[in-house]
Scaffold this active site. Sequence first.
Site, short mmCIF file in Angstrom:
data_model
loop_
_atom_site.label_atom_id
_atom_site.label_comp_id
_atom_site.label_asym_id
_atom_site.label_seq_id
_atom_site.Cartn_x
_atom_site.Cartn_y
_atom_site.Cartn_z
N SER A 197 77.63 57.64 24.61
CA SER A 197 78.48 58.01 25.73
C SER A 197 79.70 57.08 25.76
O SER A 197 79.70 56.00 25.17
CB SER A 197 77.72 57.88 27.05
N ASP A 198 80.74 57.49 26.46
CA ASP A 198 81.82 56.55 26.75
C ASP A 198 81.35 55.62 27.88
O ASP A 198 80.28 55.81 28.46
CB ASP A 198 83.09 57.32 27.13
#
Length: 700
Positions: free
Chosen positions: A252-253
């Site tokens: 994920s960011d």
Amino acid sequence: MTPEEKVGQLHQVANPDPHRDAAALAAAEFGTCIVASGEHAGNVRDAGTQAAAVNALQRAAVETSRLGVPLLVARDVIHGHRTVFPIPLGQAAGFDAQIVRDCARVAAREATADGIRWTFAPMLDVAQDPRWGRVAESWGEDAWLASHLGSAAVAGFQDGGRLAGPEAMAACAKHYVGYGLAQGGRDYAEVDVGPVTLHNRHLRPFRAAVDAGVATVMSAFHTLDGTPMTAHVPLLRDHLRGELGFTGPVVSDWDAVGELRQHGLATGTRDAAALALRAGVDIDMVTGAYHEHLTGLVRSGTVPAALVDEAAYRVLLLKLRLGLFEDPYTDPGRAAAVHLTPDHRALARRAAAGAVVLLRNDGVLPLTEPRRLHVTGALATASAELLGTWTLDGRAEDVVTIADAFRERYAGAVVTVDDGRFPDESLVRAREADVVVACVGEHPVRSGEANSVTSLEPPPGQVEQLTALARVSRRLVVVVLTGRPLALERLADVGEALVLVFHPGVEGGHGVVDVLTGDVPPSGRLPASLPWTTGQVPLHHDQRPTGRPLDPDGTVGRYRDHRDTPQYPFGHGLGYSPVSYEGVLLSAAELGPGETVRASARVTNTGSRPVLETVQLYVRAHLAAISRPVGELVGVRRVPLAPGESAEVVFELDRRTLSYRDAAGRERCEAGPFTVRIAPHAGGGVTTRLRVTDEAPGPT
């Protein structure tokens, strides 16, 4: 592995410490970590990392945990490490995959010497709205160019797939997918895009990166048609894993798993963890949602245990591929031997010259040996500012300024310098000089993540200063340094030359001066169209035709208050000699199954100075099941030409070159006809027609 140990591999923390986090390391509570100053690290320096500190972390993980699984240490190594190269948009201006690969190779060599084995690059978002600050990290507005250069960066970071080598690092294709379409250029804003545009434009660079063997992929922050990418099952699990065949970890960011609450899909991090893992996000960056909830979610039957097993397997396999199980440590003496070496600086200088785009030249360039040269402007003496956004490990003292490079180049002349703080002083010096070089533009704090703008005009006051300089200067060269495409209408007639430079890195001063003096032929080309005014954006070369196409020379326009075309088109960039293009020749008028057609044109340097011409191949399908763009870039050749020299430039066309993807992502190639255009930029060139047939072509 216990359930907790498996979940630990999916938990990424920021900036761990072997003493403070000793208990967590012994319990194998996290498997990867990021060294970063925070969520907006692009313009924030930090203390960095060193091999000794990473070794201490690894030692704690390997020697005190039950299974001794090593850590994977990551950092945003975007366009260089200690040797900082031009921002990706500047590297894209070179249209040169080899130099992109070489820059990524050096970045990996230097970063791995500090213990970093994973970078969150390259960014593959096709960026068609320059108001978005992260356009600086992109390869520009074109899907073919982003695919071509992004794949080269992957090869450079990963040492051509030899991940186990000590100087290779895992690349990360980001941000999957469509982030470059954030509404209004506002970072993190929603995205609405149809499936045809998604498949043909925004998914295309990711497909190329997967084909190039990229080790990891990062999911994006935004929602796409109402679904946050962090929870997007069709695009992450079905398309990325299924259609594209990607087998590595998806990360994920920063805190994007937790942000599912703000998007309105989750009431808390427990729900967010379940949504993200089901969608196909293997690693939760810094939220802690997986660490806190995944074991319980599996026990309750909310999340299948197999999903955790698969995700942990992917992370462990990457560590195995990187050779971390065999040797997790880094030689502490290696950094001093590889950081900022003469060879690395030489590459940075060549790359910086490629980030220089000559937009307009009324004969003042290349500079002859002036008796008196005045260098002025806010960026004339800039050092750290030349590095651009996302340069966590670059140092201001390593940078060659433009003023210093001019002093070095013209050691026998009078070179005066001011930074433009006192315009009245600048005017006096300008009046005395044979040539004035004014260096203006954007500070990097205005580009990168969370740095969008509403106006693409140069920063306040700069146009007025330049206009005043033009009134008193004998010859004025305007150099605009920037992290994004700008609207330069008010500079259309200011001075005798206009030069655009995308933040050029540690050797920026040398690179700019090399081009302005003619020591290096100008070769930079625009990786994104330059609008006349902000109100024209998004304005890109591969737009689709309307039912009422405009005559560019006609009296009708879409805007009542301005022209419709860009000030400078995609691919534009001048040399110091004109180059002519003669008509396109095809080896066959029809392209049959399994066949290749050669398209060629003769280009000639008709001037008196050498050039490095960037010859571009565009195609247009005039008849298809969907409306195709008015021009699609499908090939580039960089051709050196001596004065008076001609060369036949040859491209090969096959069905894949002419194909597109339908709304379901299926590849299709239709009969056309196609216009084939060989050109110096998206707005010109010479053309011919080609058809595709189901029969093999006959003799020509």
